[in-house]
Design an enzyme around this catalytic site. Structure first.
Site, PDB file in Angstrom:
ATOM      1  N   THR A  29       0.833  -1.213   0.000  1.00 14.02           N
ATOM      2  CA  THR A  29       0.000   0.000   0.000  1.00 14.02           C
ATOM      3  C   THR A  29       0.859   1.250   0.000  1.00 14.02           C
ATOM      4  O   THR A  29       0.388   2.312  -0.397  1.00 14.02           O
ATOM      5  CB  THR A  29      -0.912   0.032   1.243  1.00 14.02           C
ATOM      6  OG1 THR A  29      -0.104  -0.266   2.384  1.00 14.02           O
ATOM      7  CG2 THR A  29      -2.045  -0.965   1.125  1.00 14.02           C
ATOM      8  N   ASP A  30       2.132   1.149   0.461  1.00 17.19           N
ATOM      9  CA  ASP A  30       2.893   2.396   0.686  1.00 17.19           C
ATOM     10  C   ASP A  30       3.178   3.150  -0.610  1.00 17.19           C
ATOM     11  O   ASP A  30       2.987   4.368  -0.679  1.00 17.19           O
ATOM     12  CB  ASP A  30       4.161   2.174   1.541  1.00 17.19           C
ATOM     13  CG  ASP A  30       5.184   1.208   0.977  1.00 17.19           C
ATOM     14  OD1 ASP A  30       4.922   0.589  -0.087  1.00 17.19           O
ATOM     15  OD2 ASP A  30       6.259   1.074   1.602  1.00 17.19           O
ATOM     16  N   SER A  61      31.523  -4.372   8.269  1.00 21.44           N
ATOM     17  CA  SER A  61      30.349  -5.005   8.857  1.00 21.44           C
ATOM     18  C   SER A  61      30.714  -6.389   9.361  1.00 21.44           C
ATOM     19  O   SER A  61      31.390  -7.158   8.663  1.00 21.44           O
ATOM     20  CB  SER A  61      29.247  -5.104   7.795  1.00 21.44           C
ATOM     21  OG  SER A  61      28.410  -6.201   8.075  1.00 21.44           O
ATOM     22  N   GLY A 115      17.484 -10.942   4.319  1.00 22.42           N
ATOM     23  CA  GLY A 115      16.775 -11.737   3.316  1.00 22.42           C
ATOM     24  C   GLY A 115      15.515 -12.386   3.860  1.00 22.42           C
ATOM     25  O   GLY A 115      14.947 -13.278   3.235  1.00 22.42           O
ATOM     26  N   ALA A 116      15.045 -11.942   5.037  1.00 25.28           N
ATOM     27  CA  ALA A 116      13.888 -12.574   5.676  1.00 25.28           C
ATOM     28  C   ALA A 116      12.643 -11.700   5.603  1.00 25.28           C
ATOM     29  O   ALA A 116      11.633 -11.996   6.231  1.00 25.28           O
ATOM     30  CB  ALA A 116      14.220 -12.888   7.137  1.00 25.28           C
ATOM     31  N   SER A 120      16.143  -5.616   7.072  1.00 22.86           N
ATOM     32  CA  SER A 120      17.514  -5.403   7.544  1.00 22.86           C
ATOM     33  C   SER A 120      18.175  -4.270   6.754  1.00 22.86           C
ATOM     34  O   SER A 120      18.994  -3.525   7.308  1.00 22.86           O
ATOM     35  CB  SER A 120      18.329  -6.688   7.415  1.00 22.86           C
ATOM     36  OG  SER A 120      18.351  -7.139   6.076  1.00 22.86           O
ATOM     37  N   ASP A 165       9.324   0.853   5.373  1.00 25.14           N
ATOM     38  CA  ASP A 165      10.357   0.219   6.194  1.00 25.14           C
ATOM     39  C   ASP A 165      11.223   1.262   6.897  1.00 25.14           C
ATOM     40  O   ASP A 165      11.573   1.119   8.066  1.00 25.14           O
ATOM     41  CB  ASP A 165      11.229  -0.696   5.331  1.00 25.14           C
ATOM     42  CG  ASP A 165      10.402  -1.738   4.589  1.00 25.14           C
ATOM     43  OD1 ASP A 165       9.250  -1.975   4.993  1.00 25.14           O
ATOM     44  OD2 ASP A 165      10.908  -2.298   3.606  1.00 25.14           O
TER      45      ASP A 165
HETATM   46  C1  GLA Z   1       8.989  -3.967   0.884  1.00 25.21           C
HETATM   47  C2  GLA Z   1       9.191  -2.489   0.584  1.00 25.21           C
HETATM   48  C3  GLA Z   1       8.143  -1.630   1.293  1.00 25.21           C
HETATM   49  C4  GLA Z   1       6.736  -2.143   1.016  1.00 25.21           C
HETATM   50  C5  GLA Z   1       6.660  -3.652   1.241  1.00 25.21           C
HETATM   51  C6  GLA Z   1       5.332  -4.221   0.838  1.00 25.21           C
HETATM   52  O1  GLA Z   1       9.217  -4.224   2.238  1.00 25.21           O
HETATM   53  O2  GLA Z   1      10.465  -2.087   1.002  1.00 25.21           O
HETATM   54  O3  GLA Z   1       8.274  -0.287   0.910  1.00 25.21           O
HETATM   55  O4  GLA Z   1       6.324  -1.799  -0.278  1.00 25.21           O
HETATM   56  O5  GLA Z   1       7.664  -4.346   0.528  1.00 25.21           O
HETATM   57  O6  GLA Z   1       4.332  -3.738   1.664  1.00 25.21           O
END
Ligand code: GLA
Length: 375
Positions: A29-30, A61, A115-116, A120, A165
């Site tokens: 949705t973002d 790292s 990768g989960a 991250s 995120d």
């Molecule tokens: C990834 C993207 C987010 C979002 C999600 C799905 O995590 O980084 O911006 O679009 O997918 O909701």
């Protein structure tokens, strides 16, 4: 394990942390300028940082191994491959926006599984943005840092992600979910007292990441933008559930499921917030499960492993479950009675074993704090 002192021959000026996230509901949705409802994880990326006068950016790292030495003046989109592109991209984005950020020595360490689908990379971006903001005295608010971190990922690394995120990693608070309107970045902290309700949020990391994900995300995003344009809307966010049927009739067949997902998903975020506000946390369960069905059947970003994790969690007594994040693998969240968490995790593990999949990794998501200085 190399300490900052061993790597760089001096002490850091400070240490910062930024968390990974799980999204309760509001997926894909973002970038349609809709609603999301993430919580921050206790797992973080930590950065020890000291400024440099000579314009060198030295990155190390604990997960990456070798020391990367870059010049801030030479940073350019696409020029830094691998994990170092994220922190370097943030320095690039800050400088490009006119902020006086110079070189630095940076030692990174993370316990956010990579990768989960637990963000991250956003955590990596946000910890560096927060450290630069403090050390270089930029005084930027958290939301501005999130936007710059997203710009680093979009323009420097080349991943067309939305803002969820980075906003989650920057702005979440302990014990709350971040109800974010991605159109104008207005946000409200919504209390999620899982323990008080006798509940837990289980995360099942399927440990698969299907390659198809990278190109598919961009294609889905483009499909949504095409649909909005054909409907004469600035973004699909502007379409209300009451207008959905009429809009679908005006769209070509292949765009209809995308639009249906986005409109119903925005409504599910609002329904979830209403249930949290009413203190009825268990009632969140069916909303989560309906969200998964929509991602599986309409948006088509689930995969056999996430579908199986959801089914197994529900069969073992979860109140609701769904994939979280972009999809094509990654993690599933399950809302469970606290005393059933082990049973649900065991149920998912057994189902995976029977299907011949690698065992999922399980963790418990306790809504935690966003990016911050540790010392
Ligand atoms: C990834 C993207 C987010 C979002 C999600 C799905 O995590 O980084 O911006 O679009 O997918 O909701």
């Amino acid at each position: 394990m190399s300490s900052f002192q061993q790597l760089f021959g001096r002490a850091p000026e400070g240490e910062w942390a930024a968390p990974g996230r799980v999204n309760l509901i509001g997926e894909h949705t973002d970038y349609n300028l809709g609603f999301v409802l993430p919580v921050a994880l206790p797992q973080t990326v930590r950065a020890q940082v000291a400024r440099r006068e000579d314009g060198l950016l030295r990155l190390w790292s604990a997960q990456g191994g070798e020391l990367m030495v870059l010049r801030v003046d030479d940073l350019a989109p696409g020029a830094v491959p691998g994990w170092a592109g994220y922190p370097a991209g943030v320095v690039w984005a800050l400088r490009e926006a006119g902020h006086p950020v110079g070189g630095a020595d940076v030692r990174l360490d993370s316990d956010v599984p990579s990768g989960a689908g637990l963000s991250s990379s956003a955590a990596l971006e946000c910890v560096v943005a927060t450290a630069c903001n403090d050390l270089y005295g930029l005084g930027l608010p958290a939301a501005d840092l999130a936007v710059l971190a997203q710009r680093a990922e979009n323009a420097f690394v080349g991943v067309p992600c939305g803002i969820m995120d980075q906003m989650a990693s920057m702005c979440c608070r302990p014990g709350s979910a971040l109800f974010l309107d991605t159109r104008d970045l207005t946000a409200r902290q919504v209390p999620v007292d899982l323990a008080g309700a006798g509940l837990a949020l289980l995360v099942l990391d399927t440990r698969v990441k299907h390659d198809l994900g990278d190109g598919a995300y961009a294609a889905l995003r483009a499909g949504c933008e095409r649909a909005a344009a054909q409907l004469g809307l600035p973004a699909l966010r502007s379409l209300q559930p009451s207008g959905l049927a009429g809009a679908l009739a005006r769209l070509p067949e292949e765009l209809r499921p995308l639009v249906r997902h986005v409109v119903t998903e925005n409504a599910r975020v609002e329904a979830a917030v209403a249930r949290l506000d009413a203190g009825d946390l268990t009632a969140l369960g069916p909303v989560l499960t309906a969200g998964h069905a929509s991602l599986r059947d309409d948006y088509r970003v689930s995969c056999p492993e996430t579908d199986l994790a959801v089914e197994a969690a529900l069969a073992a007594g979860a109140h609701g479950a769904r994939m979280t994040g972009g999809g094509f693998g990654g993690s599933v969240i399950a809302l469970v009675d606290a005393d059933a968490a082990e049973r649900v995790a065991a149920g998912a593990t057994a189902a995976f074993r029977e299907a011949g999949y690698a065992e999922p990794r399980t963790l418990t998501a306790v809504p935690a704090e966003g990016a911050r200085r540790l010392r």
